[in-house]
Design an enzyme around this catalytic site. Structure first.
Site, PDB file in Angstrom:
ATOM      1  CB  ALA B  13      -0.789   0.142   1.251  1.00 49.20           C
ATOM      2  N   GLY B  15       4.864   1.378  -0.385  1.00 48.36           N
ATOM      3  CA  GLY B  15       5.822   1.201  -1.460  1.00 48.36           C
ATOM      4  C   GLY B  15       5.191   1.232  -2.867  1.00 48.36           C
ATOM      5  CE  LYS B 190       2.381   7.443  10.752  1.00 43.66           C
ATOM      6  NZ  LYS B 190       2.779   6.715   9.786  1.00 43.66           N
ATOM      7  CG  ASN B 194       1.829   4.941  13.770  1.00 40.62           C
ATOM      8  OD1 ASN B 194       0.822   4.745  13.228  1.00 40.62           O
ATOM      9  ND2 ASN B 194       3.102   4.804  13.180  1.00 40.62           N
ATOM     10  CG  ASN B 198      -1.091   1.686  14.222  1.00 33.14           C
ATOM     11  OD1 ASN B 198      -1.563   0.899  13.059  1.00 33.14           O
ATOM     12  ND2 ASN B 198      -0.617   2.768  13.955  1.00 33.14           N
ATOM     13  CB  SER B 260      -1.078  -0.474   9.069  1.00 30.22           C
ATOM     14  OG  SER B 260      -0.345   0.314  10.252  1.00 30.22           O
ATOM     15  CD  GLU B 272       5.066  -2.343  11.041  1.00 26.80           C
ATOM     16  OE1 GLU B 272       6.250  -2.225  10.342  1.00 26.80           O
ATOM     17  OE2 GLU B 272       4.193  -1.487  10.859  1.00 26.80           O
TER      18      GLU B 272
END
Lengths: 310, 310
Positions: B13, B15, B190, B194, B198, B260, B272
């Protein structure tokens, strides 16, 4: 000495079990029932218990508090999420000189009953009990079962005569029980388990067994227990260090069990977030102790509860 | 000046979107693909974007890193959960004098690439991007899209010539981009988004829209943001206060979006957690700052990830 009479306000997995044991021991026991009323009136109560199975074919069943006569002891075994009903439910059984024994979860939950019957007529206690209602008038007691109770107040209070009498009657009925001079200690020690394991079982959708077998949830439960321990200390309740590990160990040997909060959540019932989380958070904060992981759990539970009921 | 060549390690999504824009602008772009390789080799890439839709019928598609020639810039756009593959994936495109621009989520993720190509050949950046891969070689860019990037190091570093050149080429390709002298600030800002969004989107099984519309999750997100802000400060990164509210406001106006991490979780992919939670927690702890709500979330995510993959 004549046996005291009991009213059971909230005849579920907890009130139903203890009330049935008292009735079996020959006490006059009045059960306030809701959805199970018709069934219990006709068929009585069935108890499967690690202390022995039994059936009571006929009990004093009530579907309105108004029909309950004045009793010596009123056991308050409702979920705290129903405490807005106490104004209606408590007066009939307490209109004599009887006392209220509040066996609800959480911190300072006795204040709700005290607002109705007066501070000097309230005792409180914690139940270390794995029990479920598995059908109408049918209770399954899986593990543990001990009640620790005492006079209600902001600090420790010597064990009273009336507490000793209740203790003795419970013991005669086969209930594991200890009167205590230190209800605040009892409450906070119960919270040491209730806060991490009720909370995480809902947020992580997991049984106590799953939580105790995963390294990350164990680390998290320990972190939460540390916070609750510090919160208690801030409130003047110095729980011995060893109880932190004892709380984990108790969970390790517990039969796989869905916490009451998880059962409430899965059934779409309101959760006892206020009693078990918000009141301890507020008490600790007044004492200058923050419990950020506990606050995180509380907000997560509130979010999930709202989403679930939406 | 000739246009630089690019290798895209991880053509998903993120790259895929930036690589396609660079290819469309006339750059030589080599895409490393995995499951989409055959499809993209035959049909090229399709981009639906708020910056304009387009289709590239033919691109340099690779299913092995070994076939990628040395490139001037290697865009690292893999999930950090695949960083154990970098040893194999980075050498071919970086065997010349090219640099790596690490566009991965988290903190200090550049160190993994630097261990392979050397500290002085690594830049890092954060993408403020709502983009999903919706089918083979098919990317849907929903909102935002800005890249902020700079030289990698423990503190701020003046904007380099090579960063300016990349910035200029990205701009010419229609990408919103800013070179920065302060990558640590960019990374932590960020994380301000996140970490709460997230994490909570997975633990509470909720979209950003649901999280931003509930009082409890808003209170919790703010508490987490405060912790991350303090963690950053401990690491010497003084994020202006206003960015706390800006982070909430950005979420409020964001199109409803699955983070994500939530997409990874729902798809059964590893999350992650290390890059976005454990590394910031460790960095803050080294600086003497605890982030207990963040640690709570991290442990919850680890539990859920393990349970989900079990």
């Amino acid at each position: 000495m004549t046996k005291q009479s009991y009213a059971i306000i909230g005849s579920g997995a907890l009130g139903g079990l203890y009330g049935a044991l008292l009735a079996k021991a020959g006490h006059e026991v009045h059960f306030l029932l809701h959805s199970d009323y018709e069934f219990v009136k006709q068929h009585g109560l069935t108890v499967e218990s690690i202390w022995g199975d039994f059936h009571l074919p006929s009990v004093h069943a009530h579907n309105r508090a108004e029909s309950i006569p004045p009793c010596d002891v009123t056991l308050l075994a409702l979920k705290t999420t129903n405490n807005h009903l106490l104004e209606k439910l408590l007066p009939p059984s307490t209109c004599g000189a009887g006392v209220v024994l509040c066996l609800q979860n959480g911190l300072d939950v006795e204040s709700d009953a005290a607002a109705i019957v007066g501070n000097d007529r309230v005792l409180g206690g914690s139940c270390f009990l794995c029990s479920n209602k598995v059908g109408p008038g049918h209770i399954r007691h899986l593990d543990q079962g001990r009640i620790v109770f005492g006079e209600w107040g902001p600090t420790a209070i010597p064990i009273s005569e009336r507490a000793r009498r209740i203790e003795s009657e419970f013991q005669s009925a086969g209930i594991e029980v200890n009167a205590t001079h230190d209800l605040p200690m009892t409450r906070w020690r119960k919270l040491l388990w209730n806060i991490p394991f009720n909370g995480l079982s809902v947020v992580l959708n997991a049984s106590t067994k799953e939580l105790i077998e995963d390294n990350n949830s164990v680390a998290l439960a320990k972190r939460i227990i540390n916070e609750v321990h510090a919160g208690a200390a801030g409130c003047g309740v110095m729980i011995p260090e060893m109880f932190k590990e004892k709380t984990m160990e108790a969970t390790r040997v517990m039969v796989p069990y869905d916490s009451s909060m998880r059962l409430d959540y899965l059934a779409g019932r309101p959760m006892e977030i206020d009693a078990i989380f918000r009141r301890p958070l507020a008490a600790a904060e007044r004492a200058g102790v923050m419990m950020p992981a506990v606050a995180t759990l509380a907000d997560q539970l509130s979010f999930l509860g709202r989403k679930h009921s939406a």
